[in-house]
Design an enzyme around this catalytic site. Structure first.
Site, PDB file in Angstrom:
ATOM      1  N   HIS A  75       0.853  -1.178   0.000  1.00  0.00           N
ATOM      2  CA  HIS A  75       0.000   0.000   0.000  1.00  0.00           C
ATOM      3  C   HIS A  75       0.889   1.228   0.000  1.00  0.00           C
ATOM      4  CE1 HIS A  75      -3.153   2.793   1.047  1.00  0.00           C
ATOM      5  NE2 HIS A  75      -3.994   1.848   0.687  1.00  0.00           N
ATOM      6  N   ASP A 122      -8.097  -5.101   0.160  1.00  0.00           N
ATOM      7  CA  ASP A 122      -8.670  -5.866  -0.944  1.00  0.00           C
ATOM      8  C   ASP A 122      -8.232  -7.312  -0.988  1.00  0.00           C
ATOM      9  OD1 ASP A 122     -10.387  -4.043  -2.011  1.00  0.00           O
ATOM     10  OD2 ASP A 122      -8.727  -2.913  -2.840  1.00  0.00           O
TER      11      ASP A 122
HETATM   12  N1  ACO Z   1       4.199  -7.721  -4.917  1.00  0.00           N
HETATM   13  C1  ACO Z   1       5.545  -7.758  -5.053  1.00  0.00           C
HETATM   14  N2  ACO Z   1       6.359  -6.691  -4.879  1.00  0.00           N
HETATM   15  C2  ACO Z   1       5.778  -5.518  -4.566  1.00  0.00           C
HETATM   16  C3  ACO Z   1       4.386  -5.395  -4.405  1.00  0.00           C
HETATM   17  C4  ACO Z   1       3.591  -6.545  -4.586  1.00  0.00           C
HETATM   18  N3  ACO Z   1       2.251  -6.476  -4.448  1.00  0.00           N
HETATM   19  N4  ACO Z   1       4.067  -4.115  -4.087  1.00  0.00           N
HETATM   20  C5  ACO Z   1       5.228  -3.454  -4.055  1.00  0.00           C
HETATM   21  N5  ACO Z   1       6.265  -4.298  -4.335  1.00  0.00           N
HETATM   22  C6  ACO Z   1       7.709  -3.964  -4.321  1.00  0.00           C
HETATM   23  C7  ACO Z   1       8.100  -3.183  -5.567  1.00  0.00           C
HETATM   24  O1  ACO Z   1       8.530  -4.032  -6.594  1.00  0.00           O
HETATM   25  C8  ACO Z   1       9.214  -2.312  -5.033  1.00  0.00           C
HETATM   26  O2  ACO Z   1      10.358  -3.130  -4.898  1.00  0.00           O
HETATM   27  P1  ACO Z   1      11.816  -2.468  -5.106  1.00  0.00           P
HETATM   28  O3  ACO Z   1      11.952  -1.420  -4.021  1.00  0.00           O
HETATM   29  O4  ACO Z   1      12.769  -3.609  -4.972  1.00  0.00           O
HETATM   30  O5  ACO Z   1      11.797  -1.864  -6.489  1.00  0.00           O
HETATM   31  C9  ACO Z   1       8.747  -1.971  -3.599  1.00  0.00           C
HETATM   32  O6  ACO Z   1       7.903  -3.077  -3.217  1.00  0.00           O
HETATM   33  C10 ACO Z   1       7.948  -0.673  -3.501  1.00  0.00           C
HETATM   34  O7  ACO Z   1       6.892  -0.731  -4.446  1.00  0.00           O
HETATM   35  P2  ACO Z   1       6.275   0.546  -5.167  1.00  0.00           P
HETATM   36  O8  ACO Z   1       5.545   0.100  -6.377  1.00  0.00           O
HETATM   37  O9  ACO Z   1       7.340   1.589  -5.323  1.00  0.00           O
HETATM   38  O10 ACO Z   1       5.271   1.054  -4.045  1.00  0.00           O
HETATM   39  P3  ACO Z   1       4.071   2.058  -4.256  1.00  0.00           P
HETATM   40  O11 ACO Z   1       3.815   2.703  -2.938  1.00  0.00           O
HETATM   41  O12 ACO Z   1       4.323   2.943  -5.429  1.00  0.00           O
HETATM   42  O13 ACO Z   1       2.864   1.087  -4.680  1.00  0.00           O
HETATM   43  C11 ACO Z   1       1.004  -0.335  -4.609  1.00  0.00           C
HETATM   44  C12 ACO Z   1       1.849   0.706  -3.850  1.00  0.00           C
HETATM   45  C13 ACO Z   1       0.589   0.223  -5.976  1.00  0.00           C
HETATM   46  C14 ACO Z   1      -0.262  -0.588  -3.805  1.00  0.00           C
HETATM   47  C15 ACO Z   1       1.830  -1.639  -4.775  1.00  0.00           C
HETATM   48  O14 ACO Z   1       2.183  -2.155  -3.507  1.00  0.00           O
HETATM   49  C16 ACO Z   1       1.084  -2.720  -5.596  1.00  0.00           C
HETATM   50  O15 ACO Z   1       1.208  -2.715  -6.826  1.00  0.00           O
HETATM   51  N6  ACO Z   1       0.316  -3.626  -4.915  1.00  0.00           N
HETATM   52  C17 ACO Z   1      -0.451  -4.632  -5.621  1.00  0.00           C
HETATM   53  C18 ACO Z   1      -1.761  -4.020  -6.106  1.00  0.00           C
HETATM   54  C19 ACO Z   1      -2.732  -3.759  -4.981  1.00  0.00           C
HETATM   55  O16 ACO Z   1      -2.969  -4.588  -4.122  1.00  0.00           O
HETATM   56  N7  ACO Z   1      -3.321  -2.547  -5.022  1.00  0.00           N
HETATM   57  C20 ACO Z   1      -4.351  -2.169  -4.045  1.00  0.00           C
HETATM   58  C21 ACO Z   1      -3.884  -1.064  -3.202  1.00  0.00           C
HETATM   59  S1  ACO Z   1      -5.076  -0.722  -1.952  1.00  0.00           S
HETATM   60  C22 ACO Z   1      -6.283   0.147  -2.717  1.00  0.00           C
HETATM   61  O17 ACO Z   1      -6.090   0.905  -3.624  1.00  0.00           O
HETATM   62  C23 ACO Z   1      -7.586  -0.074  -2.202  1.00  0.00           C
END
Ligand code: ACO
Length: 424
Positions: free
Chosen positions: A302, A359
């Site tokens: 998140h 979610d």
């Molecule tokens: N699975 C695997 N790796 C992940 C995940 C995941 N779900 N989420 C983040 N990471 C990793 C990224 O690859 C990144 O790794 P790195 O630092 O080695 O490059 C690190 O964690 C940070 O990730 P970001 O994408 O920079 O984090 P951001 O805050 O931009 O993204 C997000 C948050 C979009 C929610 C992300 O965690 C994601 O894509 N989650 C899966 C989708 C999801 O569940 N979305 C619902 C969010 S809740 C809502 O809107 C109701």
């Protein structure tokens, strides 16, 4: 000591005021920075940028705190209901009994769709994605209610906007679902209560009180989440004084993506995929960790919660209760539990503070309620409506609000001369 921050650049020092919120959050006000120094700030994805001052929702991602108008989400989920919580978000205070009744009477008054809107709904193919249908139909409402189109957000518009949209969006969703299963729509019967009425319009039958309560809790948990992608979209569109239907429709579109509300559909599809692949969730965890593989564990991570998502804690309990009540033995739940257990111990997920979000479990509840997977994100719309409306109302009542218009750092070609097509 001055509360100002100082920025030094090329020997010049610029003083920038610091704003303090009621929870002691500090923000450097850079509004005048460009005029003073020629500098702008850049912040990809607005990771560290406050776009407004707001009284609606407080969130502390490090401590896992979420409060609507000061009330902890845990208390609202346990003691309130969705209609009351919506009133609270929109008006700032919990309603008295009379206010609650008047609010629900207003919702009841609007619990029908104009014939033209029903016709529009009927034109969509049965396999259209419900998010596109809901967004387009909400936008189409502007054609039927011209009184909402003036540039002013009058008291009448504000009073009607929440009652009308809360009444009509659930009818749009249920009517479209009935069409997809080849059945006639069922009239809204608000006397059943908000969530029960929706389930009745969907499935036409006795709705169990606990089932309706579980849905109501889910809606409360989704009702607002401060300046997330879709709420920010509603504010950005609303800031141009576009009408409320345009603003909400834009918010619905922003919610659709997998990185936001679309995650609940994606979680279930991922669990189905793992099941079809033999149930080896360790393999999918390895895929999620592999930088050469675009796969991400849906429902994990998140932008702001870096400890735990307080909504996920509540929803997990609601999930267990409802599955027990409905006597659902869902192998997807075992996969979900296994994934969660392994990921929570895995160094990759621990280091990056990746926890299950709201979610991760909501889809399992929706599935148990009989809601089709492609409708999960639209269920999120139903919950988030009062939040979007409250953010929109706050924006329109803020005398200092400006049209949203970010700047950029241009990295393209510098000036060059046009070449005739024969010379290219
Ligand atoms: N699975 C695997 N790796 C992940 C995940 C995941 N779900 N989420 C983040 N990471 C990793 C990224 O690859 C990144 O790794 P790195 O630092 O080695 O490059 C690190 O964690 C940070 O990730 P970001 O994408 O920079 O984090 P951001 O805050 O931009 O993204 C997000 C948050 C979009 C929610 C992300 O965690 C994601 O894509 N989650 C899966 C989708 C999801 O569940 N979305 C619902 C969010 S809740 C809502 O809107 C109701």
């Amino acid at each position: 000591m001055s509360d100002n921050a100082k920025l030094e650049f090329k020997g010049e020092v610029y003083e920038l005021p610091v704003i303090t919120g009621t929870e002691n959050e500090k923000a450097i006000d850079i509004t005048k920075l460009r005029a003073q120094s020629g500098l702008i700030t850049i912040d990809n994805g607005f990771m560290n940028t406050g776009s407004c001052q707001s009284k609606v929702t407080f969130l502390n991602g490090e401590k896992g705190i979420l409060r609507y108008r000061g009330y902890p989400i845990e208390q609202l989920a346990e003691k309130s209901d969705f209609v009351e919580t919506s009133y609270l978000l929109y008006n700032g205070e919990l309603p008295t009994k009379a206010q609650r009744e008047a609010f629900y009477a207003d919702i009841t008054k609007h619990a029908k769709l104009p014939e033209g809107v029903k016709n529009i709904l009927n034109q969509f193919p049965a396999d259209a994605h419900p998010m596109g249908v809901v967004s387009a139909t909400v936008s189409a409402l502007s054609g039927f209610y011209p009184e909402f189109l003036g540039p002013e957000a009058t008291d009448e518009v504000k009073e009607r906007a929440i009652a009308q949209l809360m009444a009509q969006v659930k009818i749009i969703m249920a009517n479209f679902y009935r069409k997809t299963v080849g059945k006639d729509p069922i009239e809204s019967n608000p006397a059943l209560g908000y969530s029960k009425d929706f389930l009745n319009m969907m499935f036409d039958g006795e709705v169990d009180d606990d089932v309706a309560k579980a849905l109501d809790t889910l809606l409360i948990l989704h009702a607002d989440h401060e300046q997330n992608c879709s709420a920010s979209t509603v504010r950005v569109v609303g800031s141009s004084h576009a009408n409320i239907f345009a603003s909400i429709s834009a918010g619905i579109d922003a919610l659709w993506g997998q990185l936001h509300g679309g995650a609940n559909q994606a979680v279930l599809e991922m669990l189905e995929e793992i099941k079809a692949d033999g149930g080896d969730y360790e393999k999918f965890i390895a895929k999620a960790k592999d930088k050469n593989d675009p796969f991400r564990l849906m429902g994990f991570g998140h932008r702001v919660y870096k400890n735990f998502d307080p909504r996920a804690k509540i929803i997990k309990v609601a999930c267990d209760t409802i599955l027990e009540k409905l006597n659902v033995q869902d192998p997807l739940l075992d996969i979900a539990k296994g994934l969660e257990e392994v990921a929570l111990k895995d160094e990759y997920f621990v280091q990056r503070n990746l926890y299950p979000n709201v979610d991760f479990y909501s889809g399992i509840i929706y599935k148990a309620l009989g809601i089709p997977t492609n409708m999960f994100t639209a269920m999120f719309v139903l919950g988030r409506l009062p939040g979007w409306l409250s953010q929109w109302k706050e924006l329109r009542e803020d005398g200092t609000a400006k049209i949203a218009r970010p700047r950029q750092v241009y990295t393209g070609e510098t000036e060059r001369n046009y070449k005739d097509i024969s010379e290219r």
